[in-house]
Design an enzyme around this catalytic site. Structure first.
Site, PDB file in Angstrom:
ATOM      1  N   LEU A 253       0.753  -1.003   0.125  1.00 62.65           N
ATOM      2  CA  LEU A 253       0.120  -0.071   0.039  1.00 62.65           C
ATOM      3  C   LEU A 253       0.916   1.190  -0.141  1.00 62.65           C
ATOM      4  CD1 LEU A 253      -2.911   1.274   0.342  1.00 62.65           C
ATOM      5  CD2 LEU A 253      -2.744   0.882   2.738  1.00 62.65           C
ATOM      6  N   ASP A 318       2.354  -1.257 -10.529  1.00 61.17           N
ATOM      7  CA  ASP A 318       1.412  -1.630 -11.986  1.00 61.17           C
ATOM      8  C   ASP A 318       2.017  -2.694 -12.666  1.00 61.17           C
ATOM      9  OD1 ASP A 318      -0.694  -0.492 -10.931  1.00 61.17           O
ATOM     10  OD2 ASP A 318      -0.791   1.072 -12.235  1.00 61.17           O
TER      11      ASP A 318
END
Length: 1222
Positions: A253, A318
C-alpha cells in the site's frame, strides 16, 4: 387624597413608599411610561447572573432551524394565562436570554403581540419563557444523537471486512482508494503482519482464456520480486465479483500518492529530488531487466511511480498490467501514447521500451508538463512519435545534463538509445560518495594501462575535493582489480579503512565506463572496416587420423577467443579483474576444444617437418612457444598462473595474429561440459550448460535413475536449450553417460584395462556445438568428461618414429610435447634430461600410462622464469629395459597441431593418489643419471630444449613417510622446456611515487645467458632450483651444501613466516648434495610446474598396504576438487566479457597484459576479502612483502600435497620449487 398624608398608619405609607420607590427608577432611565418592561427585566437579569447564565446562552449557538422551532413554541406559551407567581420566585430563576440578545430574541418571536405582552406583563413572559427555555434543548440533542449514530454505523461498515483471501490472511475493506480503466483498488489488511495492503481487483472479462492464463503466470512470477524500488506483490488469486471473473492482486500500500500527484501539487521538482528519484527508478528497472527472463514493465509513467512517504523514496508499481491493458484496448491505442516507444505500436520490443518511457517520465518531472500536451488526440501523438519529433516540453528543460539524458532515452531507433547500465554510469546519476575517479590523461582507446586520479572530498572545505592532492595510480586493464587497488591504498595508508568500499566502487565504475566507451568505438571501427556481406569461413576441417566422432560437428564461426593457433590454452588473467567466462571453449583442465577452426589447418596441408612431438608423462600437457622475431615472451612469461584460481595459464604471444577478415559473430549455441563425477553413494554426474542466451546452468543427474530423454525434456521445458537443439543435447548426454561409465569401470578395473583404455590413439578434441548437421565432415571429439577428467586421462599423440640424431629442432619450429609416458619405479625419482641434439638414436620403448582415479584433478601451478641448460645429449648407457620405458617416442605431428604453439601447460594428475599409482610399479624400472652443468656462457643461435625426466634415488619411504610428505612440494618432477629466448629474473622495479600512490612498474624480460652443453651424462641427476628472488622465492641446496645455502634457506623461511607461511625446517642436513660442485646457483628462478613429490608418484609396495591413509587423501582431494570447481565456475562466469575483449584485440597490436602474463603474479595479489585473513596477510599487500613467483598460495587445489593437516588448513603460501631438498 388623605391616605398618603396619614403617616401614622404604616401600611398605606409603606405601599406608597414602595410605589414611589419604584416609579423614579424608570423616570431616570426611560423617557415614557411605555418602557415599563425594562426595569423588571433588569432585575431578572441581575438575578440571572447568579444561576442560569450558562443555560441562557445555549440558544445563541443553535441553528436557525432550531431557533425557528423555539419561536413557534414560545408564542402559544406566552399567550397562556400565567398563574400568579411572585416575580421574585419564578422570574429570576427561569429567565430567557439576557438583554444583550434582545434583538435576536425579537426576531425569534416574530410577532408584535408577543412583544406587547412581553412589555406589559413581564412576569408572564418570564414564566412563559421558562418552559420555552426548557423544551428546545431536548430537540437538538436528539438530532445530534441521530447524526452521531449514523456516523458510527458508517464507520462500522467501513471497518468491517467485506471479503477475505482464500487462505484467510488478507481482508478487504469497503474503502475505495483508487480506480482505473480496468481496476479498482481498495484498502486491505494483512492479518499476519497487521500491515495495511492494497486490494486490487482487475477486470478480465475481455481476456481470452490463454491471455488470462498468461497474465496469471506473469503475476506468479512477479510475486517473487523484492526490491526497494519495486512495489511488492504479496498474493493473487481468481475471484468472482458480481458474476464476473476477476483477478485479485494484493500489493504493498502506497499512501503518499504518485509522481503525478506530486507534480500537480508542487508543480516544480527540485534538481536534487529529480536526481534521487530518477536514480531509484533506474535501479528498479535494472532489477526487472536483469531477471531471467527479463521483465518488461511496458507501461511506465509518472502515474505508476509511487512515493513512499516516510522514506521519501519511489517505487515502480502496476507491474504486469500491460498484458491486461493491451487486451482491454485491443481496438484502440494501447498503453499510454505519450510514453509509448515507436516499436510498441508494432509489438516488437524489448527492454528499450522502458528506457523510452523513463525518458518521458524524466521530461515530465523536469518540466511538470505532460509530454505531447500540445497534441489533441492520440493520432497526432503517434505521428510525432514515429517521425521522431520531440515534445514541445523537451525544449523547456533547463539543465543540460538532464536534457542530454532525455534526448538519449527517447530516440526513435532503439539501438541508439541509452541502456540502463549507461544511465546508471552517467555522471548525473552517480551517487555522491565523496570519492571521484577521473582520467589523468586522454584515453586513446588502445593502451592497456589507464592513468587515473583519485580525489577525496574534504569535509572542511564544504565537500570540495582537495586541490593538488589527488592520488595518481596506474590501472592495468585485464590485470588489476578495483578491490585490489583500493585495498593496497588502505594498506599503504593513502585512504582509511572506512573508505575502502567507496574507493573500490568509484574505481570500478570509472573503469567500466571507459571499457564500454572503448567497446563502442571498437565496434564502430569494425563496422566501418568490414564489408557487410562477409560470410563466415568454413570451419569443418578434419583432424589427423583417429576414430571419427559419434556425431559430426556443425560448422561454427570462430568466436573472438578462438582465433589462436595453439593446442592448449593457458589463462593467465587475474581472477578478480575480469568478469568473463571461458567454459565455452576452455575446460577446467585447460584443453582447447579441437573443433576450434583456428586450430585446424586444412587437412591436406602437411605439418612442418621440424614440428616433432614427444611423449611426456601423462600428467603433462605442454608445448613450447615459437621464438619468432619480435617475440619477447618466454615459457616463464607465458606460464604465470594464478595458483589460487585453479585456472590454467593462457600464454598468447605477441606474434599471434588473427585474420581480421572475420569478426562477425553468429548466435551462440548451447555448450555442455562435465564438472564433477561422484560414485561414492550414487553415481551422480554434475554438468554445466551454457545456454543459447549465454546463461550458465548447473545440473546433476543420476547415471542409474535419470534417462537422457527426461533430462532433455526438462531442459527444453525450462527453455535452457532450444527445441532444435534437443537431438544434439540427447546425443551429448548419451555420450557423457557412456564415457563416464567407461571411466568408472576403468577406475575399478585392473591396470591392463586402464592401460588399454588410455591408449595413445585417443587425442583430446572438442565436442561440436549442438546440433550438428548430418552431412558435416567427421572430426575427432572429446566428451566433457574427458575435459573435466583431463588431469588423469590426458592421452598422448599417436605414436610415430623416434627422433633421429640428424633431425635437430630449429629455433623457428620448436617441438610440441603433448602427453608423454612417465616411468615410475622406486620411491625417489629424479628427472633425466633429454636434448634435441642427440648423438645416439633415442630408444623406442612401449609406452604405458598411469592408472588414474576419478577423484584426481588437475593442479595448475605458478612459475617464474626458466633456467635452461644447453643441449645435453643422452648417454649410451641409458637403460633400455622394455619394462621400464623411460624413452620418449617421437610422434609425427598431425595436421591439427599448430605451427605456432603456446607456452607450456602442465596438469598435475593427482597430488594425493598414492595407492592407485602402485599398479604401475611392475611396469617401470629405475633410470638414474647424473647431469653435470657447465658455467654460464653467452647465448648461442641454437636453442636449448632439455626435457628433464625423473630418475629415482633409491631410498626407503618406511622411515621417512612424514618427511617425504612434507617435502612433497619441494621434490616435483620438472620437465624443463626452453627456447632461444628466455626470461631473466623478473625483478620488480623500485616503487615510485605517482602522485600519492606507490606504483611499481614491471620491466620487459631480457635474454639470459644460455649454458653450453655438457658431453657427459652421469648416474644421478639433480636439477638446480632457483635462489631467493626479491624478498622471497624458491630455495635450493648449494653445490657443496655449505652454510651459504643454509643461510639462504633460513632467510627464505623467515620471509615465508612474514607472510603467514608454514615452511618445514631442513631435516636432511646430513645428506650428500646431489648437484655437482661445479654447478653454480642459477641467477634466475626455475618455474614451478608441478607440486607433488615422489611420495605420491614413485611408490613402493609398502605404501599399497596403507589403504586407510589413502582414503583420507581421497577425501581431502575430493574436498579440494569441489572447492576448486566452485571457484573456477565463479571465475569463469565473471571473466566472460573480459576474455572476449582480449581475444578480439588479437587482430591488432596486443596489449602487454597478453604479451607478458608472467608479470601478473609479481605485480599484484589476489583480492583479500575484508576480515578473511589475519593481520599478517593484510600487511602482505605491501610491495616489500609480496611473495615471489615461485611461491604458491594453498587456498585452492593447487596447494602443496603434503600430508600435514595444519598446512592444508592454513591459507598461507608454500615454497614449491625446493627440488634440492629431500
Amino acid at each position: 387624597m388623605l391616605a398618603p398624608r396619614n403617616t401614622e398608619t404604616g401600611v398605606p405609607m409603606s405601599q406608597t413608599e414602595a410605589d414611589l420607590a419604584l416609579r423614579p427608577s424608570p423616570a431616570l432611565t426611560s423617557t415614557g411610561p411605555t418602557r415599563l418592561g425594562p426595569p423588571p427585566r433588569r432585575v431578572r437579569r441581575f438575578s440571572g447572573k447568579a444561576e442560569p447564565r450558562p443555560r441562557s446562552s445555549r440558544p445563541s449557538r443553535r441553528s436557525s432551524v432550531d431557533l425557528g422551532l423555539l419561536s413557534s413554541w414560545s408564542q402559544p406559551a406566552s399567550l397562556l394565562p400565567e398563574p400568579p407567581d411572585p416575580p421574585d420566585s419564578a422570574g429570576p430563576t427561569r429567565s430567557p436570554p439576557s438583554s444583550s440578545k434582545e434583538p435576536p430574541e425579537g426576531t425569534w418571536m416574530g410577532a408584535a403581540p408577543v412583544k406587547a405582552v412581553d412589555s406589559a406583563c413581564p412576569e408572564l413572559t418570564g414564566s412563559s419563557g421558562g418552559p420555552g427555555s426548557r423544551e428546545p434543548p431536548r430537540v437538538p440533542d436528539a438530532a445530534a444523537r441521530e447524526r452521531r449514530r449514523e456516523q458510527e454505523e458508517k464507520e462500522d461498515t467501513e471497518t468491517q471486512a467485506v471479503a477475505t483471501s482464500p487462505d484467510g490472511r488478507y481482508l478487504k475493506f469497503d474503502i475505495e482508494i483508487g480506480r482505473g480503466s480496468f481496476k479498482t483498488v481498495y484498502r486491505g489488511l494483512d492479518t499476519d503482519t497487521t500491515v495495511e495492503v492494497a486490494w486490487c481487483e482487475l477486470q478480465t472479462r475481455k481476456l481470452s482464456r490463454a491471455e488470462r492464463q498468461r497474465f496469471s503466470e506473469e503475476v506468479e512470477m512477479l510475486k517473487g520480486l523484492q526490491h526497494p524500488n519495486i512495489v511488492r506483490f504479496y498474493d493473487s488469486w481468481k475471484s468472482v465479483l458480481r458474476g464476473q471473473v476477476c483477478i485479485v492482486l494484493v500489493t504493498e500500500l502506497m499512501t503518499s500518492g504518485t509522481l503525478k500527484t506530486y507534480l500537480r501539487r508542487f508543480r516544480e521538482m527540485k534538481p536534487r529530488v529529480l536526481q534521487r528519484w530518477s536514480r531509484q527508478i533506474l535501479r528498479g528497472l535494472h532489477f526487472l531487466h536483469s531477471r531471467v527472463p527479463p521483465i518488461l514493465h511496458r507501461d511506465l509513467k509518472c502515474d505508476n511511480v509511487f512515493i513512499t512517504g516516510p522514506s521519501g523514496s519511489v517505487k515502480i508499481g502496476d507491474l504486469g498490467l500491460a498484458t491486461l491493458k493491451r487486451a482491454s484496448f485491443a481496438k484502440s491505442v494501447i498503453g499510454t501514447p505519450e510514453f509509448m516507444a515507436p516499436e510498441m505500436y508494432e509489438e516488437k520490443y524489448d527492454e528499450a521500451v522502458d528506457v523510452y518511457a523513463f525518458g518521458m517520465c524524466m521530461l515530465e518531472m523536469a518540466t511538470s508538463e505532460y509530454p505531447y500536451s500540445e497534441c489533441q488526440n492520440a493520432a497526432q501523438i503517434y505521428r510525432k512519435v514515429t517521425s521522431g519529433t520531440k515534445p514541445n516540453s523537451f525544449y523547456k528543460v533547463k539543465m543540460p545534463e538532464v536534457k542530454e539524458i532525455i534526448e538519449g532515452c527517447i530516440r526513435t531507433d532503439k539501438n541508439e538509445r541509452f541502456t540502463i547500465q549507461d544511465l546508471l554510469a552517467h555522471a548525473f546519476f552517480r551517487e555522491e560518495r565523496g570519492v571521484h575517479v577521473e582520467l589523468a590523461e586522454e584515453d586513446d582507446g588502445e593502451k592497456p594501462g589507464l592513468k587515473l586520479w583519485l580525489r577525496m572530498e574534504d569535509a572542511r572545505r564544504g565537500g570540495r575535493p582537495r586541490d593538488n592532492q589527488a592520488i595518481e595510480f596506474l590501472f592495468q586493464l585485464g590485470r588489476d582489480a578495483a578491490e585490489e587497488v583500493a585495498q593496497e591504498m588502505v594498506a599503504l595508508g593513502l585512504v582509511c579503512e572506512a573508505d575502502y568500499q567507496p574507493v573500490a566502487r568509484a574505481v570500478r565504475e570509472r573503469v567500466a565506463a571507459i571499457q564500454r566507451k572503448r567497446e563502442k568505438l571498437r565496434k564502430a571501427r569494425e563496422l566501418e572496416v568490414l564489408p557487410p556481406d562477409s560470410g563466415p569461413p568454413p570451419a569443418t576441417v578434419s583432424l589427423a587420423p583417429g576414430p571419427p566422432s559419434a556425431f559430426p560437428p556443425e560448422p561454427e564461426e570462430p568466436e573472438a577467443d578462438q582465433h589462436q593457433s595453439f593446442l592448449f590454452r593457458h589463462a593467465s588473467y587475474s581472477s578478480t579483474t575480469s568478469d568473463c567466462e571461458t567454459d565455452g571453449y576452455l575446460s577446467s583442465s585447460g584443453f582447447l576444444d579441437a573443433s576450434d577452426p583456428a586450430l585446424q589447418p586444412p587437412g591436406g596441408l602437411p605439418s612442418s617437418p621440424a614440428e616433432s612431438h614427444l611423449c611426456l608423462p601423462s600428467g603433462f600437457a605442454l608445448s613450447i612457444p615459437r621464438s619468432g622475431p619480435g617475440s619477447d615472451f618466454s615459457p616463464g612469461d607465458s606460464y604465470a598462473s594464478d595458483a589460487a584460481s585453479g585456472l590454467s595459464d593462457m600464454g598468447e604471444g605477441g606474434q599471434m595474429r588473427k585474420n581480421p577478415v572475420k569478426t562477425l559473430r553468429r548466435r551462440p549455441r548451447s555448450r555442455l561440459r562435465v564438472t564433477s563425477v561422484s560414485d561414492q553413494s550414487d553415481r551422480v554426474v554434475e554438468c554445466q550448460l551454457q545456454t543459447h542466451n549465454s546463461k550458465m546452468v548447473t545440473f546433476r543427474f543420476d547415471l542409474d535413475g535419470d534417462s537422457p530423454e527426461e533430462i532433455a525434456a526438462a531442459m527444453v521445458y525450462n527453455e535452457f536449450i532450444l527445441p532444435s537443439e534437443r537431438d544434439g543435447f540427447l546425443s551429448r548426454i548419451r555420450e557423457i553417460i557412456q564415457r563416464v561409465e567407461t571411466l568408472l569401470k576403468r577406475d575399478a578395473g585392473p591396470p591392463e584395462a586402464a592401460e588399454d583404455a588410455l591408449s595413445p590413439q585417443e587425442e583430446p578434441a572438442a565436442l561440436p556445438a549442438l546440433p550438428g548437421p548430418p552431412n558435416a565432415e567427421p572430426q575427432r571429439s572429446i566428451s566433457p568428461e574427458q575435459r573435466s577428467w583431463a588431469a588423469f586421462s590426458t592421452s598422448p599423440s599417436s605414436p610415430g618414429t623416434p627422433l633421429s640424431p640428424g633431425a635437430p629442432f630449429s629455433p623457428g619450429t620448436p617441438p610440441v610435447f603433448p602427453c608423454p609416458i612417465f616411468p615410475i619405479t622406486s620411491p625417489s625419482c629424479y628427472p633425466c634430461p633429454f636434448s634435441q641434439v642427440s648423438s645416439n638414436p633415442y630408444p623406442q620403448a612401449p609406452s604405458s600410462l598411469l592408472p588414474l582415479s576419478s577423484s584426481a584433478s588437475q593442479v595448475p601451478l605458478p612459475s617464474s622464469s626458466l633456467p635452461i641448460s644447453a643441449p645435453l645429449p643422452f648417454s649410451p648407457s641409458y637403460p633400455q629395459d622394455p619394462l621400464s620405458p623411460t624413452s620418449l617416442p617421437v610422434c609425427p605431428s598431425p595436421p591439427s597441431l599448430p605451427s605456432t604453439t603456446a607456452a607450456p601447460l602442465l596438469s598435475l594428475a593427482s597430488a594425493f593418489s598414492l595407492a592407485v599409482m602402485t599398479v604401475a610399479q611392475s611396469l617401470l624400472s629405475p633410470s638414474p643419471g647424473l647431469l653435470s652443468q657447465s658455467p654460464p656462457a653467452p647465448p648461442g643461435p641454437l636453442p636449448s630444449l632439455p626435457l628433464s625426466l625423473a630418475s629415482c634415488d633409491q631410498e626407503s619411504l618406511s622411515a621417512q613417510t612424514a618427511e617425504t610428505e612434507n617435502e612433497a612440494s619441494r621434490n616435483p618432477a620438472q620437465p624443463l622446456l626452453g627456447d632461444a629466448r628466455l626470461a631473466p629474473i623478473s625483478e620488480e622495479g623500485k616503487p615510485q611515487l605517482v602522485g600519492r600512490f606507490q606504483v611499481t612498474s614491471s620491466k620487459e624480460p631480457a635474454e639470459p645467458p644460455l649454458q653450453p652443453a655438457s658431453p657427459t651424462l652421469s648416474r644421478s641427476l639433480k636439477l638446480p632450483s632457483p635462489p631467493l628472488t626479491s624478498e622471497s622465492s624458491d630455495t635450493e641446496d648449494s653445490a657443496a651444501g655449505g652454510p651459504e645455502t643454509r643461510e639462504a634457506l633460513a632467510e627464505s623461511d623467515r620471509a615465508a613466516e612474514g607472510l603467514g607461511v608454514a615452511v618445514d625446517d631442513e631435516k636432511d642436513e646430513g645428506k650428500e648434495p646431489l648437484l655437482g660442485g661445479s654447478s653454480p646457483i642459477l641467477s634466475h628462478p626455475s618455474p614451478v610446474w608441478m607440486n607433488y613429490s615422489y611420495s605420491s608418484l614413485c611408490l613402493s609396495s609398502e605404501e599399497s598396504e596403507s589403504s586407510g591413509e589413502d582414503e583420507e587423501f581421497w577425501a581431502e582431494l575430493q574436498n579440494l576438487r569441489q572447492k576448486h570447481l566452485s571457484e573456477v565456475e565463479a571465475l569463469q562466469t565473471l571473466q566472460k566479457k573480459e576474455i572476449e575483449d582480449l581475444y578480439s584485440r588479437l587482430g591488432k597490436q596486443p596489449p602487454p597484459g597478453i604479451v607478458a602474463p608472467a608479470a601478473m603474479l609479481s605485480c599484484r595479489q589476489r583480492r583479500l576479502s575484508k576480515g578473511s585473513f589475519p593481520t599478517s596477510r593484510r600487511n602482505s599487500l605491501q610491495r616489500s612483502d609480496l611473495p615471489g613467483p615461485g611461491i604458491m598460495r594453498r587456498n585452492s587445489l593447487s596447494g602443496s600435497s603434503t600430508g600435514s593437516q595444519e598446512q592444508r588448513a592454513s591459507k598461507g603460501v608454500t615454497f614449491a620449487g625446493d627440488i634440492g631438498r629431500m
